[in-house]
Motif scaffolding. Sequence first.
Motif, PDB file in Angstrom:
ATOM      1  N   ASN A 120       0.814  -1.212   0.000  1.00 60.10           N
ATOM      2  CA  ASN A 120       0.000   0.000   0.000  1.00 60.10           C
ATOM      3  C   ASN A 120       0.851   1.267   0.000  1.00 60.10           C
ATOM      4  O   ASN A 120       0.445   2.294  -0.554  1.00 60.10           O
ATOM      5  N   MET A 121       2.033   1.198   0.612  1.00 56.65           N
ATOM      6  CA  MET A 121       2.954   2.329   0.521  1.00 56.65           C
ATOM      7  C   MET A 121       3.414   2.527  -0.919  1.00 56.65           C
ATOM      8  O   MET A 121       3.449   3.652  -1.434  1.00 56.65           O
ATOM      9  N   LEU A 122       3.765   1.420  -1.567  1.00 53.84           N
ATOM     10  CA  LEU A 122       4.181   1.506  -2.969  1.00 53.84           C
ATOM     11  C   LEU A 122       3.050   2.028  -3.852  1.00 53.84           C
ATOM     12  O   LEU A 122       3.300   2.748  -4.826  1.00 53.84           O
ATOM     13  N   LYS A 123       1.826   1.672  -3.539  1.00 53.34           N
ATOM     14  CA  LYS A 123       0.687   2.143  -4.312  1.00 53.34           C
ATOM     15  C   LYS A 123       0.624   3.663  -4.302  1.00 53.34           C
ATOM     16  O   LYS A 123       0.390   4.301  -5.337  1.00 53.34           O
ATOM     17  N   ASN A 124       0.851   4.256  -3.139  1.00 52.12           N
ATOM     18  CA  ASN A 124       0.874   5.715  -3.037  1.00 52.12           C
ATOM     19  C   ASN A 124       2.008   6.316  -3.852  1.00 52.12           C
ATOM     20  O   ASN A 124       1.825   7.290  -4.585  1.00 52.12           O
ATOM     21  N   LEU A 125       3.204   5.742  -3.721  1.00 51.10           N
ATOM     22  CA  LEU A 125       4.365   6.290  -4.418  1.00 51.10           C
ATOM     23  C   LEU A 125       4.218   6.165  -5.930  1.00 51.10           C
ATOM     24  O   LEU A 125       4.573   7.091  -6.673  1.00 51.10           O
ATOM     25  N   ARG A 126       3.707   5.043  -6.393  1.00 45.50           N
ATOM     26  CA  ARG A 126       3.540   4.858  -7.836  1.00 45.50           C
ATOM     27  C   ARG A 126       2.516   5.821  -8.416  1.00 45.50           C
ATOM     28  O   ARG A 126       2.641   6.252  -9.569  1.00 45.50           O
ATOM     29  N   TYR A 127       1.513   6.162  -7.628  1.00 49.13           N
ATOM     30  CA  TYR A 127       0.512   7.127  -8.076  1.00 49.13           C
ATOM     31  C   TYR A 127       1.172   8.465  -8.383  1.00 49.13           C
ATOM     32  O   TYR A 127       0.942   9.068  -9.435  1.00 49.13           O
ATOM     33  N   GLY A 132       4.772  12.424 -12.460  1.00 49.95           N
ATOM     34  CA  GLY A 132       5.991  13.195 -12.642  1.00 49.95           C
ATOM     35  C   GLY A 132       6.832  13.425 -11.410  1.00 49.95           C
ATOM     36  O   GLY A 132       7.919  14.007 -11.506  1.00 49.95           O
ATOM     37  N   THR A 133       6.400  12.964 -10.241  1.00 52.53           N
ATOM     38  CA  THR A 133       7.214  13.124  -9.033  1.00 52.53           C
ATOM     39  C   THR A 133       8.383  12.154  -9.087  1.00 52.53           C
ATOM     40  O   THR A 133       8.200  10.974  -9.383  1.00 52.53           O
ATOM     41  N   PRO A 134       9.623  12.633  -8.843  1.00 47.71           N
ATOM     42  CA  PRO A 134      10.813  11.764  -8.961  1.00 47.71           C
ATOM     43  C   PRO A 134      10.922  10.752  -7.824  1.00 47.71           C
ATOM     44  O   PRO A 134      11.636  10.978  -6.833  1.00 47.71           O
ATOM     45  N   LEU A 135      10.246   9.625  -7.956  1.00 44.87           N
ATOM     46  CA  LEU A 135      10.201   8.626  -6.894  1.00 44.87           C
ATOM     47  C   LEU A 135      10.662   7.254  -7.355  1.00 44.87           C
ATOM     48  O   LEU A 135      10.495   6.270  -6.628  1.00 44.87           O
ATOM     49  N   PHE A 173       7.831  11.958   1.305  1.00 47.39           N
ATOM     50  CA  PHE A 173       6.724  12.876   1.561  1.00 47.39           C
ATOM     51  C   PHE A 173       7.039  14.298   1.116  1.00 47.39           C
ATOM     52  O   PHE A 173       6.177  14.993   0.590  1.00 47.39           O
ATOM     53  N   GLU A 174       8.269  14.750   1.343  1.00 44.84           N
ATOM     54  CA  GLU A 174       8.600  16.129   1.002  1.00 44.84           C
ATOM     55  C   GLU A 174       8.645  16.356  -0.506  1.00 44.84           C
ATOM     56  O   GLU A 174       8.666  17.493  -0.966  1.00 44.84           O
ATOM     57  N   HIS A 175       8.662  15.265  -1.286  1.00 44.03           N
ATOM     58  CA  HIS A 175       8.564  15.387  -2.737  1.00 44.03           C
ATOM     59  C   HIS A 175       7.108  15.367  -3.199  1.00 44.03           C
ATOM     60  O   HIS A 175       6.772  15.902  -4.255  1.00 44.03           O
ATOM     61  N   ILE A 176       6.252  14.748  -2.393  1.00 48.04           N
ATOM     62  CA  ILE A 176       4.836  14.657  -2.743  1.00 48.04           C
ATOM     63  C   ILE A 176       4.097  15.934  -2.377  1.00 48.04           C
ATOM     64  O   ILE A 176       3.178  16.360  -3.077  1.00 48.04           O
ATOM     65  N   VAL A 177       4.469  16.557  -1.251  1.00 45.99           N
ATOM     66  CA  VAL A 177       3.880  17.835  -0.845  1.00 45.99           C
ATOM     67  C   VAL A 177       4.968  18.902  -0.925  1.00 45.99           C
ATOM     68  O   VAL A 177       6.125  18.631  -0.624  1.00 45.99           O
ATOM     69  N   SER A 178       4.619  20.095  -1.330  1.00 47.10           N
ATOM     70  CA  SER A 178       5.608  21.164  -1.476  1.00 47.10           C
ATOM     71  C   SER A 178       5.615  22.066  -0.244  1.00 47.10           C
ATOM     72  O   SER A 178       4.577  22.286   0.384  1.00 47.10           O
ATOM     73  N   GLY A 179       6.799  22.551   0.092  1.00 49.04           N
ATOM     74  CA  GLY A 179       6.919  23.518   1.167  1.00 49.04           C
ATOM     75  C   GLY A 179       7.114  22.937   2.558  1.00 49.04           C
ATOM     76  O   GLY A 179       7.194  23.686   3.536  1.00 49.04           O
ATOM     77  N   PHE A 180       7.218  21.613   2.659  1.00 47.82           N
ATOM     78  CA  PHE A 180       7.397  20.982   3.967  1.00 47.82           C
ATOM     79  C   PHE A 180       8.530  19.966   3.888  1.00 47.82           C
ATOM     80  O   PHE A 180       8.527  19.100   3.015  1.00 47.82           O
ATOM     81  N   ALA A 181       9.485  20.058   4.801  1.00 47.53           N
ATOM     82  CA  ALA A 181      10.615  19.129   4.832  1.00 47.53           C
ATOM     83  C   ALA A 181      10.325  18.001   5.805  1.00 47.53           C
ATOM     84  O   ALA A 181       9.705  18.199   6.852  1.00 47.53           O
ATOM     85  N   PHE A 182      10.780  16.798   5.472  1.00 48.29           N
ATOM     86  CA  PHE A 182      10.599  15.654   6.360  1.00 48.29           C
ATOM     87  C   PHE A 182      11.812  15.477   7.269  1.00 48.29           C
ATOM     88  O   PHE A 182      11.679  15.274   8.461  1.00 48.29           O
ATOM     89  N   GLU A 183      13.012  15.542   6.713  1.00 42.25           N
ATOM     90  CA  GLU A 183      14.290  15.374   7.412  1.00 42.25           C
ATOM     91  C   GLU A 183      14.442  13.946   7.931  1.00 42.25           C
ATOM     92  O   GLU A 183      15.132  13.148   7.350  1.00 42.25           O
TER      93      GLU A 183
END
Length: 334
Positions: A120-127, A132-135, A173-183
Amino acid sequence: MKKSYYLFNPGRLSRKDNTLKFVPTDEEGNEGQARYLPVESVKELYVFGALDANSALYNFLGQQGIAVHFFNYYEFYTGSFMPRDYLLAGKVQIAQTQHYLHTAKRLMLARLFVEGAAFNMLKNLRYYASRGTPLHTPIAQIEGLMQHIESSHDIETLMGIEGNIRQIYYECFEHIVSGFAFERRSKQPPANELNTLISFGNMLCYTLCLRQIFHTQLNPTISFLHEPGMRRYSLSLDLAEIFKPLLVDRTIFSVLNKKILQASDFRRELNRCVLRPSAARKFVEQWEERLKTTIRHRTLNRKVSYEHLVRLECYKLIKHILNIQTYKPFKAWW
């Protein structure tokens, strides 16, 4: 129709006939306008502020089958009041215990929980990768780690694999949403906005799983992936692994990408990041809407809500431990 109620303000909760009376109070102890909740409409209560209540109230809540989940000042889950386990069945509990004590049987279920969570994690990333998100690199890394799930020979190794998968996943996550860093993943306390939302959402998912388990014959204290002694209702942690990517993480992506929550909705306190009360309400609204969302179930061939999917997962687990049907973890197809 019953629903969950969220009490963000401190106050006093009492019984008045067949209704619940909640009187909010401010920092000076001044009382606000009373709110009345017909008991037949209450599914459960989430308490985020200091609550004044007596044993008579909890006896009444127990009789009505109403659970109460408590969170502290920092929205951290601290515990639950659960009505008596009226559905517990000896046959199921014995079988559940036997599966925990039998190393191979426990490991089989633990692997399946990790497999379902990783899928299910991969499902989110593949979406997001398809948009166009570099994942592609983290997706390949998680796929590589998943190949070791079946060959893991003990729970500790399996938990290590799951932890590595989730760390790679959270860094996306920080590539999926803009303006927030995960670290990095930080829990107690969460160090930034993404970690705060992850922790808050995960606790909501944990209590959701606990409630669904309570309505089945499963014992919530006997788990397979997580050690039963670590937390009181550890089976909830097992089930939450599968549903966090679908319920929690997708809600986070939605509230941040749609600007429902922004940087101003968080505040810094010493070494922690905290959701403002108004922001917690916004997140809960989106969470409840997601739980109500329905999909057409492939096996049942009818529409079921996201919330009900968790209950169905419990039923599948019961069938497995009773040797009726082999358990297969829920995997999103959309």
